[in-house]
Design a protein around this motif. Structure first.
Motif, PDB file in Angstrom:
ATOM      1  N   ARG A  30       0.821  -1.218   0.000  1.00  0.00           N
ATOM      2  CA  ARG A  30       0.000   0.000   0.000  1.00  0.00           C
ATOM      3  C   ARG A  30       0.852   1.264   0.000  1.00  0.00           C
ATOM      4  N   ARG A  31       2.057   1.191   0.545  1.00  0.00           N
ATOM      5  CA  ARG A  31       2.983   2.327   0.537  1.00  0.00           C
ATOM      6  C   ARG A  31       3.756   2.428  -0.783  1.00  0.00           C
ATOM      7  N   GLU A  32       3.487   1.487  -1.688  1.00  0.00           N
ATOM      8  CA  GLU A  32       4.166   1.399  -2.976  1.00  0.00           C
ATOM      9  C   GLU A  32       5.665   1.161  -2.819  1.00  0.00           C
ATOM     10  N   ASP A  33       6.030   0.482  -1.743  1.00  0.00           N
ATOM     11  CA  ASP A  33       7.415   0.075  -1.500  1.00  0.00           C
ATOM     12  C   ASP A  33       7.529  -1.371  -1.984  1.00  0.00           C
ATOM     13  N   TRP A  34       7.668  -1.517  -3.309  1.00  0.00           N
ATOM     14  CA  TRP A  34       7.628  -2.842  -3.938  1.00  0.00           C
ATOM     15  C   TRP A  34       8.771  -3.737  -3.456  1.00  0.00           C
ATOM     16  N   ASP A  35       9.948  -3.167  -3.268  1.00  0.00           N
ATOM     17  CA  ASP A  35      11.102  -3.977  -2.839  1.00  0.00           C
ATOM     18  C   ASP A  35      10.876  -4.607  -1.469  1.00  0.00           C
ATOM     19  N   THR A  36      10.389  -3.830  -0.529  1.00  0.00           N
ATOM     20  CA  THR A  36      10.181  -4.354   0.824  1.00  0.00           C
ATOM     21  C   THR A  36       9.005  -5.317   0.857  1.00  0.00           C
ATOM     22  N   SER A  37       7.958  -4.998   0.129  1.00  0.00           N
ATOM     23  CA  SER A  37       6.834  -5.924   0.036  1.00  0.00           C
ATOM     24  C   SER A  37       7.320  -7.252  -0.536  1.00  0.00           C
ATOM     25  N   LEU A  38       8.113  -7.183  -1.582  1.00  0.00           N
ATOM     26  CA  LEU A  38       8.664  -8.373  -2.220  1.00  0.00           C
ATOM     27  C   LEU A  38       9.473  -9.220  -1.236  1.00  0.00           C
ATOM     28  N   LEU A  39      10.271  -8.573  -0.415  1.00  0.00           N
ATOM     29  CA  LEU A  39      11.066  -9.304   0.578  1.00  0.00           C
ATOM     30  C   LEU A  39      10.180 -10.098   1.534  1.00  0.00           C
ATOM     31  N   HIS A  40       9.077  -9.513   1.960  1.00  0.00           N
ATOM     32  CA  HIS A  40       8.170 -10.221   2.876  1.00  0.00           C
ATOM     33  C   HIS A  40       7.459 -11.379   2.170  1.00  0.00           C
ATOM     34  N   TRP A  41       7.063 -11.170   0.917  1.00  0.00           N
ATOM     35  CA  TRP A  41       6.448 -12.268   0.164  1.00  0.00           C
ATOM     36  C   TRP A  41       7.444 -13.411  -0.012  1.00  0.00           C
ATOM     37  N   GLN A  42       8.689 -13.052  -0.327  1.00  0.00           N
ATOM     38  CA  GLN A  42       9.710 -14.084  -0.514  1.00  0.00           C
ATOM     39  C   GLN A  42      10.000 -14.828   0.786  1.00  0.00           C
ATOM     40  N   ARG A  43       9.975 -14.116   1.887  1.00  0.00           N
ATOM     41  CA  ARG A  43      10.179 -14.774   3.185  1.00  0.00           C
ATOM     42  C   ARG A  43       9.060 -15.787   3.440  1.00  0.00           C
ATOM     43  N   LEU A  44       7.853 -15.418   3.090  1.00  0.00           N
ATOM     44  CA  LEU A  44       6.732 -16.349   3.246  1.00  0.00           C
ATOM     45  C   LEU A  44       6.940 -17.612   2.415  1.00  0.00           C
ATOM     46  N   LEU A  45       7.441 -17.455   1.196  1.00  0.00           N
ATOM     47  CA  LEU A  45       7.681 -18.636   0.366  1.00  0.00           C
ATOM     48  C   LEU A  45       8.806 -19.504   0.918  1.00  0.00           C
ATOM     49  N   SER A  46       9.766 -18.891   1.598  1.00  0.00           N
ATOM     50  CA  SER A  46      10.832 -19.691   2.198  1.00  0.00           C
ATOM     51  C   SER A  46      10.285 -20.546   3.343  1.00  0.00           C
ATOM     52  N   LEU A  47       9.175 -20.124   3.922  1.00  0.00           N
ATOM     53  CA  LEU A  47       8.532 -20.875   4.997  1.00  0.00           C
ATOM     54  C   LEU A  47       7.540 -21.906   4.458  1.00  0.00           C
ATOM     55  N   ASP A  48       6.861 -21.557   3.378  1.00  0.00           N
ATOM     56  CA  ASP A  48       5.869 -22.453   2.786  1.00  0.00           C
ATOM     57  C   ASP A  48       5.829 -22.191   1.283  1.00  0.00           C
ATOM     58  N   ALA A  49       6.508 -23.040   0.523  1.00  0.00           N
ATOM     59  CA  ALA A  49       6.638 -22.846  -0.919  1.00  0.00           C
ATOM     60  C   ALA A  49       5.308 -22.940  -1.655  1.00  0.00           C
ATOM     61  N   CYS A  50       4.283 -23.491  -1.014  1.00  0.00           N
ATOM     62  CA  CYS A  50       2.966 -23.647  -1.641  1.00  0.00           C
ATOM     63  C   CYS A  50       1.998 -22.518  -1.278  1.00  0.00           C
ATOM     64  N   TYR A  51       2.473 -21.502  -0.597  1.00  0.00           N
ATOM     65  CA  TYR A  51       1.617 -20.404  -0.149  1.00  0.00           C
ATOM     66  C   TYR A  51       1.286 -19.502  -1.345  1.00  0.00           C
ATOM     67  N   GLU A  52       0.134 -19.736  -1.933  1.00  0.00           N
ATOM     68  CA  GLU A  52      -0.227 -19.072  -3.183  1.00  0.00           C
ATOM     69  C   GLU A  52      -0.340 -17.559  -3.067  1.00  0.00           C
ATOM     70  N   ALA A  53      -0.759 -17.055  -1.933  1.00  0.00           N
ATOM     71  CA  ALA A  53      -0.854 -15.600  -1.763  1.00  0.00           C
ATOM     72  C   ALA A  53       0.511 -14.945  -1.941  1.00  0.00           C
TER      73      ALA A  53
END
Length: 103
Positions: A30-53
């Motif tokens: 929402r803050r349009e900070d794509w890089d930081t948002s991306l880092l959090h999404w990637q962290r989620l995938l490192s925890l659960d590779a099937c997390y579609e969101a």
């Protein structure tokens, strides 16, 4: 994480941790900070590779950054992991985003 026992203390702690990263990814989106948002999404995938969101969020971040090819690759990675791990395909929302990318 996806293999944890429902109701176990470890599962609750992991789910809380994942929920926090999901919320942070959305806040930075929402803050349009794509890089930081991306880092959090990637962290989620490192925890659960099937997390579609997370796959969906990563695709959207890449698109906002003008990285169409990376968004397409993310869809392919999502499709592959879901097929290998769960014998399924991505949800309709991810498929719709993919179709909008390829035109």
């Amino acid at each position: 994480i996806s293999a944890c026992l429902v109701g176990s203390e470890m599962c609750i702690r992991d789910r809380t941790y994942m929920d926090a990263h999901h919320q942070l990814a959305m806040i930075f989106w929402r803050r349009e900070d794509w890089d930081t948002s991306l880092l959090h999404w990637q962290r989620l995938l490192s925890l659960d590779a099937c997390y579609e969101a997370a796959h969906y969020g990563i695709m959207r971040c890449y698109l906002q950054q003008g990285k169409r090819e990376l968004a397409l690759r993310q869809f392919q990675a999502c499709s592959q992991i879901l097929h290998e791990e769960l014998q399924t395909t991505p949800k309709a929302s991810i498929q719709k985003l993919y179709r909008s990318i390829i035109g």
